[in-house]
Design a protein around this motif. Structure first.
Motif, PDB file in Angstrom:
ATOM      1  N   ALA A 182      53.882  51.830  37.050  1.00 16.69           N
ATOM      2  CA  ALA A 182      53.615  52.675  36.250  1.00 16.69           C
ATOM      3  C   ALA A 182      54.095  54.180  36.238  1.00 16.69           C
ATOM      4  N   ASP A 183      54.584  54.789  35.069  1.00 17.62           N
ATOM      5  CA  ASP A 183      54.319  55.937  35.018  1.00 17.62           C
ATOM      6  C   ASP A 183      53.161  56.712  34.359  1.00 17.62           C
ATOM      7  N   ASN A 184      52.139  56.290  33.829  1.00 19.34           N
ATOM      8  CA  ASN A 184      51.006  56.823  33.045  1.00 19.34           C
ATOM      9  C   ASN A 184      49.807  56.669  33.255  1.00 19.34           C
ATOM     10  N   VAL A 185      48.941  57.447  32.864  1.00 20.47           N
ATOM     11  CA  VAL A 185      47.716  56.814  33.647  1.00 20.47           C
ATOM     12  C   VAL A 185      47.137  56.206  32.702  1.00 20.47           C
ATOM     13  N   GLU A 186      46.799  55.356  31.559  1.00 16.93           N
ATOM     14  CA  GLU A 186      46.673  54.412  30.773  1.00 16.93           C
ATOM     15  C   GLU A 186      47.068  52.604  31.898  1.00 16.93           C
ATOM     16  N   ALA A 187      48.233  53.118  32.063  1.00 16.65           N
ATOM     17  CA  ALA A 187      49.252  51.746  32.693  1.00 16.65           C
ATOM     18  C   ALA A 187      48.815  51.275  33.837  1.00 16.65           C
ATOM     19  N   LEU A 188      48.537  52.392  34.234  1.00 10.96           N
ATOM     20  CA  LEU A 188      48.410  52.588  35.793  1.00 10.96           C
ATOM     21  C   LEU A 188      46.998  51.892  36.537  1.00 10.96           C
ATOM     22  N   ILE A 189      46.078  52.364  35.377  1.00 10.83           N
ATOM     23  CA  ILE A 189      44.605  51.658  35.242  1.00 10.83           C
ATOM     24  C   ILE A 189      45.021  50.383  34.824  1.00 10.83           C
ATOM     25  N   SER A 190      45.045  49.936  33.903  1.00 15.05           N
ATOM     26  CA  SER A 190      45.253  48.605  33.411  1.00 15.05           C
ATOM     27  C   SER A 190      45.714  47.589  34.508  1.00 15.05           C
ATOM     28  N   MET A 191      46.797  48.082  34.857  1.00 18.45           N
ATOM     29  CA  MET A 191      47.753  47.286  36.162  1.00 18.45           C
ATOM     30  C   MET A 191      46.504  46.884  37.431  1.00 18.45           C
ATOM     31  N   ALA A 192      45.769  48.269  37.368  1.00 20.62           N
ATOM     32  CA  ALA A 192      44.929  47.978  38.703  1.00 20.62           C
ATOM     33  C   ALA A 192      44.085  47.708  38.636  1.00 20.62           C
ATOM     34  N   ASP A 193      43.533  46.908  37.451  1.00 19.69           N
ATOM     35  CA  ASP A 193      42.711  46.305  37.007  1.00 19.69           C
ATOM     36  C   ASP A 193      43.101  44.780  36.447  1.00 19.69           C
ATOM     37  N   SER A 194      44.404  44.995  36.770  1.00 19.19           N
ATOM     38  CA  SER A 194      44.286  43.276  36.515  1.00 19.19           C
ATOM     39  C   SER A 194      45.077  42.572  38.285  1.00 19.19           C
ATOM     40  N   ALA A 195      45.238  43.807  38.928  1.00 22.27           N
ATOM     41  CA  ALA A 195      44.856  43.030  40.954  1.00 22.27           C
ATOM     42  C   ALA A 195      43.716  42.976  41.149  1.00 22.27           C
ATOM     43  N   LEU A 196      43.255  43.731  40.608  1.00 18.85           N
ATOM     44  CA  LEU A 196      41.356  43.967  40.622  1.00 18.85           C
ATOM     45  C   LEU A 196      41.084  42.369  40.238  1.00 18.85           C
ATOM     46  N   TYR A 197      41.338  41.621  39.260  1.00 16.95           N
ATOM     47  CA  TYR A 197      41.712  40.286  39.151  1.00 16.95           C
ATOM     48  C   TYR A 197      41.528  39.203  39.751  1.00 16.95           C
ATOM     49  N   GLU A 198      43.038  40.008  40.330  1.00 16.15           N
ATOM     50  CA  GLU A 198      43.585  38.837  41.095  1.00 16.15           C
ATOM     51  C   GLU A 198      42.588  38.577  42.148  1.00 16.15           C
ATOM     52  N   ALA A 199      42.406  39.739  42.745  1.00 16.42           N
ATOM     53  CA  ALA A 199      41.441  39.831  44.283  1.00 16.42           C
ATOM     54  C   ALA A 199      40.353  39.168  43.773  1.00 16.42           C
ATOM     55  N   LYS A 200      39.602  39.059  42.658  1.00 15.80           N
ATOM     56  CA  LYS A 200      38.244  38.249  42.662  1.00 15.80           C
ATOM     57  C   LYS A 200      39.091  37.122  42.852  1.00 15.80           C
ATOM     58  N   ARG A 201      40.204  36.332  41.830  1.00 17.87           N
ATOM     59  CA  ARG A 201      40.320  35.006  41.810  1.00 17.87           C
ATOM     60  C   ARG A 201      40.794  34.482  43.307  1.00 17.87           C
ATOM     61  N   ALA A 202      41.407  35.380  43.897  1.00 24.82           N
ATOM     62  CA  ALA A 202      42.005  34.888  45.122  1.00 24.82           C
ATOM     63  C   ALA A 202      40.247  34.865  46.263  1.00 24.82           C
ATOM     64  N   GLY A 203      39.012  34.674  45.581  1.00 24.14           N
ATOM     65  CA  GLY A 203      38.267  34.816  46.760  1.00 24.14           C
ATOM     66  C   GLY A 203      37.399  35.591  47.259  1.00 24.14           C
ATOM     67  N   LYS A 204      37.489  37.150  46.072  1.00 22.24           N
ATOM     68  CA  LYS A 204      36.965  37.968  46.494  1.00 22.24           C
ATOM     69  C   LYS A 204      36.737  38.498  47.670  1.00 22.24           C
ATOM     70  N   ASN A 205      35.914  40.351  48.259  1.00 22.72           N
ATOM     71  CA  ASN A 205      35.916  40.754  49.376  1.00 22.72           C
ATOM     72  C   ASN A 205      36.859  40.772  50.197  1.00 22.72           C
ATOM     73  N   ARG A 206      37.949  41.342  49.503  1.00 19.03           N
ATOM     74  CA  ARG A 206      39.580  41.579  49.435  1.00 19.03           C
ATOM     75  C   ARG A 206      40.258  42.499  48.695  1.00 19.03           C
ATOM     76  N   PHE A 207      40.983  43.351  48.977  1.00 19.04           N
ATOM     77  CA  PHE A 207      41.770  44.350  47.884  1.00 19.04           C
ATOM     78  C   PHE A 207      43.287  42.981  47.626  1.00 19.04           C
ATOM     79  N   CYS A 208      43.689  43.660  46.017  1.00 20.16           N
ATOM     80  CA  CYS A 208      45.286  43.103  46.122  1.00 20.16           C
ATOM     81  C   CYS A 208      45.843  44.306  45.441  1.00 20.16           C
ATOM     82  N   CYS A 209      47.380  44.300  45.248  1.00 18.28           N
ATOM     83  CA  CYS A 209      48.486  44.965  44.911  1.00 18.28           C
ATOM     84  C   CYS A 209      49.805  44.868  43.913  1.00 18.28           C
ATOM     85  N   THR A 210      49.612  45.323  42.805  1.00 21.05           N
ATOM     86  CA  THR A 210      50.273  44.993  41.972  1.00 21.05           C
ATOM     87  C   THR A 210      51.739  44.663  41.697  1.00 21.05           C
ATOM     88  N   PRO A 211      52.198  43.210  42.103  1.00 20.55           N
ATOM     89  CA  PRO A 211      53.568  42.427  41.721  1.00 20.55           C
ATOM     90  C   PRO A 211      54.470  44.094  41.996  1.00 20.55           C
TER      91      PRO A 211
END
Length: 327
Positions: free
Chosen positions: A279-308
């Motif tokens: 992303a190229d703006n503040v709001e979108a970057l935070i939103s995409m990092a939040d989405s990647a966080l959800y994927e890390a939680k869904r995958a079992g927590k205690n890990r990090f995930c990058c946006t596609p």
């Protein structure tokens, strides 16, 4: 309002090229109970002295050779960026009184000195000056509270967004990249529910300290609410530069927390977004990092995930697969 004790402890500088006038003013001030009074016969010393000591009041003679009081006030204006010049002008010339006020002096005392006038004008001006400083300090504290989380002292979301914007500007200027890492604590609610909010608050403060200690000085660590934190990394060459810090944070957060007689453990899940890849703006970057966080939680927590297309959630190899718990 400043107390009488605070007024008498105020820092005062007397400036006059006449030793007799200086001695007289020092005697007047000390007899009145002022305890922090100094003097100089050299007007060129006033600005350096004020930079060092930040006087509450400068009693300044206007008629001095080489450098007069008006020239001294011009130099003091460059120091007093707040606009309040703590100068009480001393003059025997009636025509200089209005000119002194126009030049920035807050008040004046006529020569020869009238003792009652001297006492009253000095006291009144110090009272205003100290009140001005109190209000300035209060304003600064309010600004700090508006930009920082009161529990951890970290930047809050308002300041975070400004820091992200600055990082993006630097990255764009240098044709580099920046990362936003969105962290959430796994198992924090269980600690809060089991041991109470006092323990939860201590955990949050300890986590904040670990995050700051594990980050570079130029990075921003913010708390944006509850058990959510965001870290901004600048001057990156790519996603790979964010993976190692993320792995390190997962490790450091999972270490035990010792509070009173308890040893508590939890972990963190992290979502990462990259500028300008994701992303190229503040709001979108935070939103995409939040989405990647959800994927890390869904995958079992205690890990990090990058946006596609950054890849699947990753977990540091040395960490055990058992779920985090409170001991």
């Amino acid at each position: 309002m400043p107390s009488q004790e605070e007024i008498l402890k105020a820092k005062i500088l007397v400036v006059d090229d006449s030793p007799d006038n200086v001695d007289l003013m020092l005697e007047i001030l000390r007899d009145a109970g002022y305890t922090s009074v100094t003097a100089t016969l050299r007007p060129e010393q006033v600005c350096p002295l004020h930079r060092e000591h930040c006087y509450d009041l400068i009693l300044l003679d206007l008629q001095m050779p080489e450098l007069n009081g008006f020239q001294v006030m011009k130099g003091l204006k460059e120091i007093e960026q707040g606009g309040y010049l703590p100068v009480l002008a001393l003059t025997a010339q009636p025509s200089f009184k209005i000119a002194a006020l126009e030049a920035g002096a807050r008040d004046f005392i006529s020569k020869p000195f009238d003792l009652l006038e001297v006492h009253k004008r000095i006291h009144n001006m110090l009272e205003v000056r100290l009140l001005y400083k109190e209000l300035a300090q209060y304003s600064k504290q309010q600004q700090e509270l508006a930009l920082h989380d009161p529990l951890t002292g970290l930047p809050n979301r308002r300041l975070l967004e400004d820091r992200i914007a600055t990082s993006l500007q630097h990255a764009q200027r240098n044709r580099g990249k920046a990362a936003v890492m969105y962290l959430d604590l796994d198992g924090f609610k269980a600690i809060n529910d089991t041991y109470g909010h006092a323990y939860g608050d201590e955990i949050l403060k300890m986590v904040a300290k670990r995050l700051v200690g594990s980050s570079r000085k130029e990075d921003t660590v913010a708390r944006i609410g509850g058990d959510e934190f965001v870290i901004v990394l600048g001057a990156l060459s790519g996603l790979g530069d964010a993976r190692e810090p993320a792995s390190k944070l997962v490790e450091i957060v999972s270490e035990p927390y010792f509070i009173n007689d308890l040893s508590l453990t939890l972990s963190t899940s992290i979502g990462i977004s990259i500028y300008p890849d994701d992303a190229d703006n503040v709001e979108a970057l935070i939103s995409m990092a939040d989405s990647a966080l959800y994927e890390a939680k869904r995958a079992g927590k205690n890990r990090f995930c990058c946006t596609p297309p950054g890849g699947a959630p990753l977990r540091p190899a040395h960490l055990a697969s058992a779920a985090p718990h409170a001991a």
